[in-house]
Design a protein around this motif. Structure first.
Motif, PDB file in Angstrom:
ATOM      1  N   GLN A 649       0.847  -1.191   0.000  1.00  0.00           N
ATOM      2  CA  GLN A 649       0.000   0.000   0.000  1.00  0.00           C
ATOM      3  C   GLN A 649       0.879   1.237   0.000  1.00  0.00           C
ATOM      4  N   ASN A 651       1.464   5.573  -1.696  1.00  0.00           N
ATOM      5  CA  ASN A 651       0.845   6.824  -2.133  1.00  0.00           C
ATOM      6  C   ASN A 651       0.775   6.893  -3.647  1.00  0.00           C
ATOM      7  N   GLY A 695      -3.775   9.917  -2.979  1.00  0.00           N
ATOM      8  CA  GLY A 695      -4.501   8.720  -2.574  1.00  0.00           C
ATOM      9  C   GLY A 695      -3.539   7.675  -2.069  1.00  0.00           C
ATOM     10  N   VAL A 696      -4.054   6.726  -1.350  1.00  0.00           N
ATOM     11  CA  VAL A 696      -3.272   5.569  -0.914  1.00  0.00           C
ATOM     12  C   VAL A 696      -3.896   4.340  -1.567  1.00  0.00           C
ATOM     13  N   ASN A 740     -11.367  -0.963  -5.850  1.00  0.00           N
ATOM     14  CA  ASN A 740     -11.413   0.007  -4.764  1.00  0.00           C
ATOM     15  C   ASN A 740     -12.586   0.961  -4.976  1.00  0.00           C
ATOM     16  N   ALA A 743     -11.679   7.207  -5.218  1.00  0.00           N
ATOM     17  CA  ALA A 743     -11.440   8.324  -4.309  1.00  0.00           C
ATOM     18  C   ALA A 743     -12.461   9.431  -4.521  1.00  0.00           C
ATOM     19  N   THR A 746     -15.633   8.445  -2.899  1.00  0.00           N
ATOM     20  CA  THR A 746     -15.472   8.503  -1.449  1.00  0.00           C
ATOM     21  C   THR A 746     -15.696   9.916  -0.929  1.00  0.00           C
ATOM     22  N   ASN A 761     -12.188   7.061   5.290  1.00  0.00           N
ATOM     23  CA  ASN A 761     -11.096   6.913   4.326  1.00  0.00           C
ATOM     24  C   ASN A 761     -10.551   8.253   3.841  1.00  0.00           C
ATOM     25  N   LYS A 763      -8.409  11.611   4.898  1.00  0.00           N
ATOM     26  CA  LYS A 763      -7.545  12.257   5.879  1.00  0.00           C
ATOM     27  C   LYS A 763      -7.025  13.556   5.265  1.00  0.00           C
ATOM     28  N   GLN A 779      -7.968   7.187   1.186  1.00  0.00           N
ATOM     29  CA  GLN A 779      -7.608   5.768   1.193  1.00  0.00           C
ATOM     30  C   GLN A 779      -8.460   5.034   0.168  1.00  0.00           C
ATOM     31  N   THR A 781      -7.598   1.441  -1.154  1.00  0.00           N
ATOM     32  CA  THR A 781      -6.932   0.160  -1.364  1.00  0.00           C
ATOM     33  C   THR A 781      -7.939  -0.904  -1.789  1.00  0.00           C
TER      34      THR A 781
END
Length: 954
Positions: A649, A651, A695-696, A740, A743, A746, A761, A763, A779, A781
């Motif tokens: 995982q 960036n 994003g991660v 996933n 993003a 999300t 998810n 931050k 996040q 993943t």
């Protein structure tokens, strides 16, 4: 082994005719008297994609679309992915029209379910995955288009027959294995466009950008040489060998006016990057070691090196980016078979491919990637600048924090040098066991080695040192101070001293042992004269993927990479047993002239995720002569690939918008608070000028296999003597989807619903940003998501008529997309969306209706001509940002013309023009664009495509 007869000839005609819906050429169109006569002899059977049971016709219970060698030749394409992407059932995946993030691969995406869910076969056997960035999908660069006899596309699940990955269906490249003589083809192609887009030219005039006008001339040129040789080994065997070379010239976005500037999100102005030629800075005071983000200053430099508010200081990064990557490819291979006896007929397939491409994108930059703490007495600041800091932050300020946006125009563009080498060998033997049973035993091994060298990117650790930032090593020795706070103070030497190179190598391998027997069980049902047929087999498959990244890649030390690219190592094995039954049920009973039931199953045991069964049931019903009704159900699975399982995982970047950024955010203060925005930050968070956010991403070793249920129902018939058609309804329900939650989804769902599944998810950085520095991110993943539900109708027809002493052939392939629904999280209806006929940040531009219609005329003498109409229906826009397409993307039509001429028995010429009317691709704003302000590689991207080739036969 089998006698030549009318049905066998009909099959060959149908295949040459290039359509799976050719009911007139199947055994259902043969009269009862002829069938009786043919029953006296053995019938030639062929294996068509979708079943290992050999049949006397090409009409399987599962719909199969066939593209012939003639179709491939007339298209003029030397890149097989360009040809396949023109089929209505396939969406553009990885193509040569990608630069930023290019993998160097070419992949196929059937139904838009993802390239990893499309199984690619060569002669009915898997093509190994390959590529340093791709551990799951096959790279069709390995396919030499000149050697393809036909392409069979099974538009439905095929896991019971072929194993995992055939969720969306199967693309089977059937190669020429019985070529006689020698054939040499020399070809060339290129693009031509008239640059007269007044809309974008007006936008560039406002920014005083340069752009091309008038005719582009012939650019983006491709040259190819294809050599094919073949001959018999006495009366016992045959060898076909080939060698091909292809070279593609680069084409940059500066070559077209509609791509010469990067549009903003709305598509209403030439946007660009905040990493500008004259740098931009975010400055903050540092008090007692803590950054005070509430006192943000966004400045740039004037010609006197004074800080001034930055307004509209962006860099047009588009012109230098590749529109089409340069590429050079070599392929070599051979197919051989030999009959020792009717019981032992060994065969061998060997193929080699080497491909090198370079993806060029705009110059590197500091990309606001790190927060630098700088003493205001730093020698890089002038006295006037120190005074400005004290005025803005107070006389007591001693340290300032800085995010820097400077484009490395002094150092030149970034380049990703990608090379792939693939080798594949298949060896085995086939033969008869007795009068009714035959066998096939094979060993297959495929390896793809790949490497990338990423050049001319800013090396992060050197920036802090060259700035004399706090905590960095002193700028001594070979270090050159980075004069970024001085107007035009950066020299080429400074720039080159700050760049670095990252290197990565990878190896993908697939080894398969396969054996199966097929034949008749020796009994019939009382209601049918044909015996029950069966297949029983076993398979052992091993996949390995290893990617070794140097420290620069692994730690993400190049600022233009957007994050880390770590090493990966992993693999899995699967042991399988499979079988099929073909059960003739009824014949010649009223409207049940012939009814056959097909059953199949496979049991797979994965070393990573355990056992999983797949199965199928098919019904083939002939109610009257020349008509067939077919239905099928398939349970398909896809086990997670090595990358999905084992990728660390790390960036990375995602493209889109933060609805809580800007002076007037899209969402309210209360909604943005759900995403982590404080009341003090609301309305003060800067939006990313390039539309890229942190994003991660990464793998998950606990992933479970995906499970899909595919159903189809169709009719195949001959309503007129010269007209054949097929209509097939299909439905795909995919559960436990590996992927996933995007993003973008999300952020939007958190703001609108406040659901913890989304908000947890997100931050945000202390500034509230999701792009400045690395502290803020989303996040995303891998997990097993909820489901996807696709539904549609495929239509195919063929018409042939004698006209003026020649033959007119009209063919149409069309697809209706009725449903393309994504359910991201179980039970969350607000997160469910339908992409059918829509385009958005989350939806590819999939029209509800798309077709190709071609008309060919041949005199049967020395020339033929073909016209093709390619149509993409209207796509509605789901969103409010992109003002360039408020009502969506209008319907697009393209006209292709080609002529073929046999100059004599040994020389033929082909010449054509695709997109004769030079239609531009539809333009979209930044967040919807896949490259160059459009959906590149899907719609015709570069204007007219001119091609010609000459073939010499010996």
């Amino acid at each position: 082994m089998f006698s030549n007869n009318k049905t066998a000839n009909a099959v060959r005609i149908a295949l040459a005719f290039g359509a799976a819906s050719t009911a007139a050429f199947t055994s259902t169109a043969v009269s009862a008297q002829e069938q009786t006569e043919e029953a006296k002899d053995k019938v030639e059977r062929i294996e068509v994609t979708g079943s290992r049971i050999k049949r006397t016709d090409i009409e399987t219970a599962s719909p199969v679309q066939i593209t012939s060698a003639e179709d491939i030749k007339l298209s003029g394409f030397t890149k097989i992915e360009d040809l396949m992407n023109s089929l209505p059932q396939i969406e553009a995946s990885e193509t040569s029209f990608q630069a930023n993030g290019a993998s160097g691969n070419a992949t196929l995406d059937l139904r838009g379910l993802g390239a990893q869910r499309t199984l690619v076969l060569v002669n009915g056997r898997r093509l190994q995955p390959g590529g340093i960035y791709n551990a799951g999908a096959a790279d069709v660069n390995q396919i030499p288009s000149a050697l393809v006899e036909r392409v069979e596309v099974l538009t439905g699940g095929g896991s019971a027959t072929y194993g995992a990955d055939a969720v969306a269906g199967v693309v089977n490249f059937v190669m020429k294995k019985d070529f006689e003589g020698m054939e040499l083809t020399l070809g060339g192609s290129g693009y031509q466009h008239d640059n007269d887009n007044k809309y974008i030219q007006g936008l560039m005039d406002k920014r005083k950008f340069t752009y091309p006008t008038g005719s582009s001339g012939i650019d983006g040129k491709t040259g190819n040489i294809d050599l094919t040789m073949g001959g018999s080994l006495g009366s016992k065997g045959h060898v076909t060998a080939y060698a091909t070379w292809r070279q593609v010239d680069e084409l940059r976005q500066e070559a077209r006016d509609y791509s010469a500037c990067a549009l903003n999100n709305a598509g209403t102005a030439c946007g660009g990057s905040g990493n500008a030629v004259v740098p931009n800075f975010y400055f903050y005071p540092v008090v007692n070691g803590a950054t005070d983000y509430d006192k943000e200053q966004f400045w740039t430099l004037n010609s006197s090196s004074q800080f001034i508010p930055s307004v509209g200081n962006i860099y047009n990064y588009a012109p230098i980016n590749h529109f089409m990557r340069p590429d050079e490819r070599y392929t070599l291979g051979a197919f051989a078979n030999y009959e020792i006896s009717e019981y032992v007929r060994p065969y061998l397939e060997v193929s080699f491919m080497n491909d090198r491409t370079v993806a060029q994108i705009a110059e590197s930059g500091t990309f606001y990637a790190e927060e630098y703490h700088l003493d205001i007495n730093n020698p890089l600041f002038s006295d006037a600048q120190r005074g400005q800091f004290r005025t803005a932050f107070g006389n007591d300020v001693k340290t300032v924090a800085a995010y820097i946006g400077k484009r490395n125009t002094e150092g030149g563009p970034r380049q990703s040098d990608l090379e792939h080498t693939s080798f594949r060998v298949v060896t085995g033997t086939e033969g008869i066991i007795n009068d009714t049973w035959s066998y096939d035993l094979s060993f297959q091994h495929g390896v793809t080695t790949s490497g990338v060298a990423y050049l001319n990117d800013f090396f992060g650790p050197r920036i802090a040192q060259a700035l004399s930032a706090e905590g960095a090593d002193p700028c001594t020795g070979s270090c050159i101070p980075y004069q970024v706070f001085k107007y035009q103070g950066i020299t080429g030497a400074q720039a080159s001293n700050l760049t670095g190179t990252a290197v990565m190598k990878g190896v993908t391998s697939e080894t398969i042992l396969n054996g199966f027997a097929s034949g008749e069980l020796g009994f019939t049902l009382p209601s049918h004269s044909m015996p029950v047929a069966a297949v029983i087999g076993v398979e052992h498959r091993e996949n390995k993927f290893e990617r070794t990244a140097d420290e620069v890649f692994a730690k993400g030390l190049l600022l233009g990479q957007g994050g880390q690219t770590p090493s990966i190592e992993g693999g899995y094995t699967v042991k399988e047993v499979f079988g099929e039954l073909s059960i003739p049920l009824v014949e010649e009973v009223g409207i049940f002239k012939d009814v056959t039931l097909g059953l199949g199953g496979r049991y797979s045991d994965y070393s990573t995720s355990g056992s999983e069964p797949t199965y199928k049931a098919e019904l083939d019903w002939t109610p009257i002569d020349d008509w067939k009704i077919r239905a099928s159900y398939n349970r398909a699975v896809r086990a997670p690939n090595v990358g999905e399982l084992f990728a660390p995982q790390t960036n990375g970047l995602w493209g889109g918008t933060d609805g809580c950024s800007g002076a007037t955010p899209k969402y309210s203060a209360a909604q943005c608070a759900l995403t982590g925005v404080t009341a003090a930050q609301y309305g003060k968070i800067s939006a990313s000028p390039a539309g890229q956010y942190n994003g991660v991403f990464g793998g998950n070793p606990d992933l479970k296999p995906e499970v899909a249920d595919t159903m189809s129902f169709g009719i195949v018939g001959q309503p007129l003597d010269n007209l054949n058609l097929s209509i097939d309804y299909w439905d795909i329900q995919l559960d436990e989807v590996i992927g996933n939650v995007s993003a973008q989804l999300t952020v939007d769902q958190c703001a609108t619903t406040g659901a913890a599944a989304f908000c947890n998810n997100i931050k945000r950085a202390p500034t509230g940003s999701l792009w400045l520095g690395n502290a803020g991110f989303v996040q995303a993943t891998n997990i097993n998501l909820a489901s996807r539900h696709w539904r549609g109708i495929d239509v195919s027809s063929n018409y042939e008529q004698e006209v003026f002493g020649g033959k007119l052939t009209v063919k149409m392939i069309g697809s209706i997309n009725m449903k393309k629904e994504y359910e991201s999280l179980p039970g969350n209806d607000s997160a469910t969306y339908d992409c059918s006929g829509n385009v958005s940040i989350d939806c590819f531009a999939q029209p509800k209706w798309r077709h190709t219609l071609s008309a060919s005329y041949t005199t049967g003498d020395w020339w033929s001509a073909t016209a093709k109409w390619r149509y993409y229906g209207q796509v509605d826009y789901e969103g409010t940002t992109d003002q360039l397409i408020p009502d969506g993307i209008s319907a697009q039509s393209y006209l292709d013309l080609v002529g073929s001429f046999d100059l004599n028995d040994h020389v033929s010429l082909l010449a054509g023009v695709n997109n004769v009317l030079d239609k531009e691709p539809p333009m979209v704003g930044l967040t919807l664009s896949t490259n160059a302000n459009t959906v590149s590689g899907y719609y015709d991207t570069l204007g007219r495509y001119l091609h010609a080739s000459v073939t010499v036969r010996f």
